[in-house]
Design a protein around this motif. Structure first.
Motif, short mmCIF file in Angstrom:
data_model
loop_
_atom_site.label_atom_id
_atom_site.label_comp_id
_atom_site.label_asym_id
_atom_site.label_seq_id
_atom_site.Cartn_x
_atom_site.Cartn_y
_atom_site.Cartn_z
N GLN A 55 -8.11 -0.93 -10.10
CA GLN A 55 -8.56 -2.32 -9.92
C GLN A 55 -7.62 -3.31 -10.61
N MET A 56 -6.60 -2.82 -11.27
CA MET A 56 -5.60 -3.63 -11.98
C MET A 56 -6.23 -4.60 -12.97
N GLY A 57 -7.30 -4.13 -13.63
CA GLY A 57 -7.94 -4.94 -14.65
C GLY A 57 -8.75 -6.10 -14.11
N LYS A 58 -9.12 -6.02 -12.84
CA LYS A 58 -9.90 -7.11 -12.21
C LYS A 58 -11.27 -6.61 -11.81
N CYS A 59 -12.21 -7.53 -11.74
CA CYS A 59 -13.57 -7.22 -11.30
C CYS A 59 -13.53 -6.76 -9.84
N ALA A 60 -14.23 -5.68 -9.55
CA ALA A 60 -14.25 -5.15 -8.18
C ALA A 60 -14.97 -6.08 -7.21
N ILE A 61 -15.81 -6.98 -7.72
CA ILE A 61 -16.58 -7.87 -6.86
C ILE A 61 -15.93 -9.24 -6.72
N THR A 62 -15.61 -9.88 -7.84
CA THR A 62 -15.08 -11.25 -7.79
C THR A 62 -13.56 -11.31 -7.72
N LYS A 68 -12.88 -8.35 -22.29
CA LYS A 68 -13.46 -7.28 -23.10
C LYS A 68 -14.98 -7.27 -23.15
N ASP A 69 -15.57 -8.38 -23.48
CA ASP A 69 -17.02 -8.42 -23.69
C ASP A 69 -17.83 -8.64 -22.41
N GLU A 70 -17.15 -8.69 -21.27
CA GLU A 70 -17.86 -8.96 -20.01
C GLU A 70 -17.59 -7.88 -18.96
N MET A 71 -17.29 -6.65 -19.41
CA MET A 71 -17.04 -5.55 -18.48
C MET A 71 -18.28 -4.68 -18.38
N ASN A 72 -18.61 -4.30 -17.17
CA ASN A 72 -19.77 -3.44 -16.92
C ASN A 72 -19.36 -2.29 -16.01
N VAL A 73 -19.86 -1.11 -16.31
CA VAL A 73 -19.65 0.05 -15.45
C VAL A 73 -20.82 0.08 -14.47
N TYR A 74 -20.49 0.12 -13.19
CA TYR A 74 -21.53 0.15 -12.16
C TYR A 74 -21.35 1.43 -11.35
N LEU A 75 -22.38 2.26 -11.32
CA LEU A 75 -22.37 3.47 -10.51
C LEU A 75 -22.98 3.13 -9.16
N LYS A 76 -22.20 3.28 -8.11
CA LYS A 76 -22.58 2.79 -6.78
C LYS A 76 -23.88 3.37 -6.24
N ILE A 87 -17.68 4.94 -8.97
CA ILE A 87 -17.57 4.01 -10.10
C ILE A 87 -16.92 2.69 -9.70
N LEU A 88 -17.49 1.59 -10.19
CA LEU A 88 -16.87 0.26 -10.13
C LEU A 88 -16.89 -0.32 -11.53
N ILE A 89 -15.92 -1.13 -11.85
CA ILE A 89 -15.95 -1.90 -13.08
C ILE A 89 -16.06 -3.35 -12.66
N VAL A 90 -17.12 -3.99 -13.13
CA VAL A 90 -17.41 -5.36 -12.70
C VAL A 90 -17.63 -6.27 -13.92
N SER A 91 -17.42 -7.55 -13.70
CA SER A 91 -17.70 -8.54 -14.74
C SER A 91 -19.20 -8.80 -14.78
N ASP A 92 -19.64 -9.57 -15.76
CA ASP A 92 -21.06 -9.93 -15.84
C ASP A 92 -21.50 -10.66 -14.56
#
Length: 135
Positions: A55-62, A68-76, A87-92
């Motif tokens: 994801q090159m350090g970017k939110c998978a959605i936005t 650092k403090d706004e990363m969430n692991v989302y299991l699809k 797995i997705l890594i998404v912002s708040d």
């Protein structure tokens, strides 16, 4: 065209050039590597690093850069499946967009982040997995 000789892994200057060419925030990657989610398995931690790189350090959605403090692991799908493909890594904000029932907040966030049709359809895919209404 030949390879640039100043870019190599054998000299300090060459390594600096290699890191400059990466599109990934190396400091954030190192922080992420040194601070895995609590109670995560080695498999999940390893897959998270791979997903973060993809994801090159970017939110998978936005598509916004992660912080650092706004990363969430989302299991699809299966919440117990730690596979790379689940797995997705998404912002708040990204997490809110795919899990919230608050349509006003979702609409205002879509406008604020200027999300295009492609991003909105991605949001809807994950909302559908959560049995939520589409946006």
């Amino acid at each position: 065209m030949g390879k640039n000789r100043s870019t190599n892994k054998y000299t300090p200057e060459g390594r600096i050039k290699l890191y400059e060419n990466l599109k990934l925030d190396i400091e954030l990657f190192h922080w992420f590597m040194r601070n895995p989610p609590k109670n995560s398995s080695i498999k999940l931690s390893d897959n998270l690093l791979s997903v973060f790189s993809e994801q090159m350090g970017k939110c998978a959605i936005t598509g916004q850069s992660l912080v650092k403090d706004e990363m969430n692991v989302y299991l699809k799908e299966n919440k117990f499946n730690e596979a790379y493909s689940n797995i997705l890594i998404v912002s708040d904000i990204g997490l809110m967009l795919i899990t919230s029932n608050d349509t006003n907040q979702i609409s205002s966030s879509i406008k604020e982040y200027k999300l295009n049709k492609e991003r909105i359809s991605k949001i809807n895919v994950y909302r559908q997995l959560n049995n939520l209404s589409l946006v």
